[in-house]
Design an enzyme around this catalytic site. Structure first.
Site, mmCIF file in Angstrom:
data_model
loop_
_atom_site.group_PDB
_atom_site.id
_atom_site.type_symbol
_atom_site.label_atom_id
_atom_site.label_comp_id
_atom_site.label_asym_id
_atom_site.label_seq_id
_atom_site.Cartn_x
_atom_site.Cartn_y
_atom_site.Cartn_z
ATOM 1 N N LYS A 122 -4.705 104.985 108.938
ATOM 2 C CA LYS A 122 -6.126 104.757 108.484
ATOM 3 C C LYS A 122 -6.541 104.225 107.129
ATOM 4 O O LYS A 122 -5.867 104.862 106.150
ATOM 5 C CB LYS A 122 -7.052 106.006 108.754
ATOM 6 C CG LYS A 122 -8.590 105.746 108.619
ATOM 7 C CD LYS A 122 -9.107 106.978 109.083
ATOM 8 C CE LYS A 122 -10.680 106.703 108.792
ATOM 9 N NZ LYS A 122 -11.483 105.566 109.431
ATOM 10 N N HIS A 150 -7.074 112.339 109.762
ATOM 11 C CA HIS A 150 -6.838 110.786 110.724
ATOM 12 C C HIS A 150 -5.256 110.628 110.752
ATOM 13 O O HIS A 150 -4.515 111.109 109.879
ATOM 14 C CB HIS A 150 -7.497 109.833 110.377
ATOM 15 C CG HIS A 150 -9.198 109.838 110.667
ATOM 16 N ND1 HIS A 150 -9.950 110.607 109.846
ATOM 17 C CD2 HIS A 150 -9.735 109.303 111.756
ATOM 18 C CE1 HIS A 150 -11.238 110.620 110.617
ATOM 19 N NE2 HIS A 150 -10.938 109.719 111.609
HETATM 20 P P1 NAP Z 1 -5.694 98.410 113.387
HETATM 21 O O1 NAP Z 1 -4.577 98.978 114.162
HETATM 22 O O2 NAP Z 1 -5.020 98.204 111.771
HETATM 23 O O3 NAP Z 1 -6.220 97.086 113.972
HETATM 24 C C1 NAP Z 1 -7.283 96.254 113.256
HETATM 25 C C2 NAP Z 1 -6.888 94.809 113.906
HETATM 26 O O4 NAP Z 1 -7.866 93.915 113.137
HETATM 27 C C3 NAP Z 1 -5.403 94.313 113.428
HETATM 28 O O5 NAP Z 1 -4.812 93.726 114.377
HETATM 29 C C4 NAP Z 1 -5.751 93.018 112.189
HETATM 30 O O6 NAP Z 1 -4.920 92.364 112.186
HETATM 31 C C5 NAP Z 1 -7.127 92.795 112.792
HETATM 32 N N1 NAP Z 1 -7.906 91.835 111.878
HETATM 33 C C6 NAP Z 1 -7.806 91.838 110.578
HETATM 34 N N2 NAP Z 1 -8.676 91.019 110.002
HETATM 35 C C7 NAP Z 1 -9.133 90.338 111.213
HETATM 36 C C8 NAP Z 1 -10.300 89.182 111.269
HETATM 37 N N3 NAP Z 1 -10.786 88.654 110.114
HETATM 38 N N4 NAP Z 1 -10.700 88.897 112.481
HETATM 39 C C9 NAP Z 1 -10.139 89.627 113.537
HETATM 40 N N5 NAP Z 1 -9.238 90.472 113.486
HETATM 41 C C10 NAP Z 1 -8.794 90.882 112.115
HETATM 42 O O7 NAP Z 1 -6.916 99.524 112.913
HETATM 43 P P2 NAP Z 1 -7.416 100.355 114.091
HETATM 44 O O8 NAP Z 1 -6.811 101.681 114.027
HETATM 45 O O9 NAP Z 1 -7.801 99.755 115.621
HETATM 46 O O10 NAP Z 1 -9.218 100.618 113.405
HETATM 47 C C11 NAP Z 1 -9.599 99.608 113.105
HETATM 48 C C12 NAP Z 1 -11.000 100.097 112.538
HETATM 49 O O11 NAP Z 1 -11.930 100.881 113.308
HETATM 50 C C13 NAP Z 1 -10.908 100.801 111.426
HETATM 51 O O12 NAP Z 1 -11.900 100.393 110.216
HETATM 52 C C14 NAP Z 1 -11.107 102.306 111.628
HETATM 53 O O13 NAP Z 1 -11.546 103.306 110.672
HETATM 54 C C15 NAP Z 1 -12.199 102.107 112.740
HETATM 55 N N6 NAP Z 1 -12.356 103.123 113.830
HETATM 56 C C16 NAP Z 1 -13.657 103.376 114.240
HETATM 57 C C17 NAP Z 1 -13.756 104.211 115.420
HETATM 58 C C18 NAP Z 1 -15.241 104.669 115.898
HETATM 59 O O14 NAP Z 1 -15.440 105.246 116.691
HETATM 60 N N7 NAP Z 1 -16.268 103.846 115.170
HETATM 61 C C19 NAP Z 1 -12.965 104.852 116.216
HETATM 62 C C20 NAP Z 1 -11.621 104.545 115.511
HETATM 63 C C21 NAP Z 1 -11.443 103.707 114.452
HETATM 64 P P3 NAP Z 1 -3.626 92.178 111.071
HETATM 65 O O15 NAP Z 1 -3.046 93.548 111.093
HETATM 66 O O16 NAP Z 1 -3.012 91.094 111.094
HETATM 67 O O17 NAP Z 1 -4.586 92.425 109.614
#
Ligand code: NAP
Length: 226
Positions: free
Chosen positions: A139, A135
């Site tokens: 991540k 990844h």
């Molecule tokens: P990211 O870019 O760090 O985005 C996460 C966002 O959530 C950030 O903007 C963060 O803000 C915000 N956040 C934190 N606490 C929150 C709250 N209480 N309420 C609302 N928003 C909040 O991460 P990402 O790459 O998008 O990935 C997010 C998650 O999805 C990870 O767990 C990843 O493993 C997962 N994922 C899953 C799949 C799937 O197919 N299931 C695919 C890709 C990724 P701050 O930066 O201010 O904390």
């Protein structure tokens, strides 16, 4: 129209989900929740039919609890938290009369769902198995939710998943996994690559449309809708 609130809307996945929901004729992007937007989910969950959560392992369980209290269905892509604890919460809420469903999918890409299924099938004949997941460097959790789910499915099929699961974090990567199975004089490799976050969007939109139809209060895996 299904009113969708995206939680984690300013993140890598959240931004892509907002654009996908916005572009879907039968879905309405009703709100974007994220600390960076100064918009807590608590202020938006009341207007949602469905909340799509791509946040952090710390935030997601609390967000799902808010959904259950407000009667909004939750589609959760966030990985790295205790699924069984959340299952117990959702089932207890149903017992208390909550009508909302929760769907958690460690991977919304159809190719990844197939990769997990093929790995489990192959493990019936080639049980010795190694998992390598790769990844992007941002991540937070390791091993990935997809790798943990793959290991669970392979073990249920009688496979022997070697520990540890191998986690690679590098710039340039999005989300990739290879399952290697070995037998006498041969190996079998099953690999999936998400080259772009758009790979997850058909699965996310399907889940937003159909989570309300699920019969159980808590479901793991997109395959429940396929
Ligand atoms: P990211 O870019 O760090 O985005 C996460 C966002 O959530 C950030 O903007 C963060 O803000 C915000 N956040 C934190 N606490 C929150 C709250 N209480 N309420 C609302 N928003 C909040 O991460 P990402 O790459 O998008 O990935 C997010 C998650 O999805 C990870 O767990 C990843 O493993 C997962 N994922 C899953 C799949 C799937 O197919 N299931 C695919 C890709 C990724 P701050 O930066 O201010 O904390």
């Amino acid at each position: 129209m299904i009113r969708v609130v995206v939680s984690g809307a300013a993140g890598r996945m959240g931004e892509t989900v907002c654009a996908a929901v916005d572009g879907a004729e039968d879905l309405e992007l009703a709100g974007r929740a994220d600390p960076a937007l100064d918009a807590p989910l608590a202020g938006l969950v009341g207007i949602a039919d469905v909340v799509v959560d791509f946040t952090t392992p710390e935030a997601a369980p609390t967000n799902v609890r808010s959904c259950l209290e407000a009667g909004a269905h939750a589609v959760v892509g966030t990985t790295g938290f205790d699924l069984e604890e959340l299952r117990a919460t959702a089932e207890a809420a149903r017992g208390d009369g909550a009508a909302a469903n929760v769907l958690v999918a460690p991977n919304f890409a159809i190719g990844a769902v197939l990769m997990m299924r093929f790995a489990a099938e192959a493990a019936r004949r080639l049980p010795e198995c190694e998992i390598v997941e790769l990844h992007h460097e941002g991540k937070l959790d390791a091993p990935s939710g997809t790798a943990k789910r793959t290991a669970e499915l392979v073990r249920e099929a009688g496979g022997n998943v070697h520990e540890p699961i191998h986690s690679v974090r590098l710039p340039g990567l999005v989300a990739h996994q290879e399952v290697l199975l070995g037998g006498q004089g041969q190996t079998l490799s099953i690999r999936h690559d998400s080259l772009d976050r758009s790979s997850f969007m058909p699965g996310v939109l399907l889940a937003a449309r159909r989570v309300g139809e699920l019969e159980q209060p808590f479901t793991v895996g997109l395959e429940a809708l396929l």
